[in-house]
Design an enzyme around this catalytic site. Structure first.
Site, PDB file in Angstrom:
ATOM      1  CB  SER A  48      29.208 -11.315  -3.287  1.00  0.00           C
ATOM      2  OG  SER A  48      28.598 -11.556  -4.540  1.00  0.00           O
ATOM      3  CB  CYS A  49      27.680 -15.931  -4.872  1.00  0.00           C
ATOM      4  SG  CYS A  49      26.518 -17.290  -5.072  1.00  0.00           S
ATOM      5  N   GLY A  50      28.332 -17.908  -2.178  1.00  0.00           N
ATOM      6  CA  GLY A  50      28.854 -19.208  -1.801  1.00  0.00           C
ATOM      7  C   GLY A  50      28.239 -20.365  -2.549  1.00  0.00           C
ATOM      8  CB  CYS A  87      27.792 -18.734  -7.875  1.00  0.00           C
ATOM      9  SG  CYS A  87      27.535 -17.090  -7.194  1.00  0.00           S
TER      10      CYS A  87
END
Length: 271
Positions: free
Chosen positions: A108-110, A112
């Protein structure tokens, strides 16, 4: 879609109007993908284990690490705990040092693990004039994309990113549990097929955060269409890069947040 992308899981279905009952659900696989550059570990992505060579190539492009032509090979090795993907570059290709990361990139994280604010929100290149499309190409593209999301239809738990011609014809689509991964896979697939991203538009089935705009800009695509809403920073970055940003896209309409000059008004049918 490969068989390795999904796995059946047992569960118990509960409904207020009937007794609990067992059922089986097809779920998308989420695998740790260790990405390294010339043998040096860079980050770990949580991704659907399909099209991983394109994921790596797209990551290189959309993160501004190097150009697609600087990549000489992508090797994939399966391990007990996940998959190792190494990108080999031509000598001297790493003109820009990759953003350092210190933890895994979740699906869900671009961003991180990015360690510095300066690396998180970077200046974007201008995409140039690029393609123009008619407003009615957008709902046509959405209808086509829904039909082509094989993994999404099966699991109802993945995102898609697709590239369309200016007429709304589907060129390529990629799916993943992570919205950023899906877009990176698409970027890699376009580069591998030698398709100019400026010749059409990108559609994503997720919300539009600024990282999605950033990746689209680094692909060189002038138009980004998102099914969900954009953030304030996404709009600002689209304006910075000269990207046409369309969001809240539905069959019966959409909202234009930036770059409306690339959208051609649809003429009403003559009576």
């Amino acid at each position: 879609m490969s068989r390795s992308s999904v796995a059946p899981r047992s569960a118990v279905q509960w409904r207020a109007d009937h007794a609990a009952r067992p059922f089986e659900r097809i779920t998308p696989r989420e695998t740790a993908v260790g990405l390294s550059f010339d043998g040096r570990p860079h980050t770990v992505l949580m991704a659907t284990p399909e099209h991983l060579d394109e994921l790596a190539l797209g990551f290189v492009i959309t993160e501004g690490v190097a150009r697609a032509g600087d990549v000489t090979a992508v090797t994939i090795k399966e391990e007990d705990l996940g998959v190792l993907v190494d990108v080999a570059f031509a000598p001297g290709a790493l003109a820009r040092k990759a953003r350092p990361r210190n933890l895994e990139g979740r699906s869900s994280c671009g961003l991180c693990g990015v360690q510095r604010l300066a690396d998180a929100v970077r200046p974007l290149p201008s995409v140039g004039p690029g393609a123009r499309i008619r407003h009615d190409a957008i709902p046509a593209a959405l209808a086509t994309l829904e039909e082509q999301q094989a993994l999404g239809r099966l699991t109802r738990a993945t995102h898609a990113a697709a590239f369309f011609s200016t007429e709304g014809g589907l060129v390529l689509v990629r799916e993943d549990v992570g919205r950023h991964n899906a877009l990176d896979k698409l970027a890699g697939a376009l580069a591998r097929a030698d398709i100019d991203a400026a010749s059409g538009f990108v559609v994503v089935t997720s919300r539009c955060s600024f990282e999605m705009v950033e990746k689209t800009a680094r692909m060189g695509c002038p138009i980004l269409v998102a099914v969900s809403a954009p953030t304030d920073l996404a709009i600002a970055k689209a304006e910075e890069a000269g990207i046409t940003l369309v969001a809240l896209a539905r069959a019966d309409g959409h909202a234009v947040f930036a770059g409306g000059e690339r959208l051609i008004e649809t003429q009403p049918e003559p009576v």
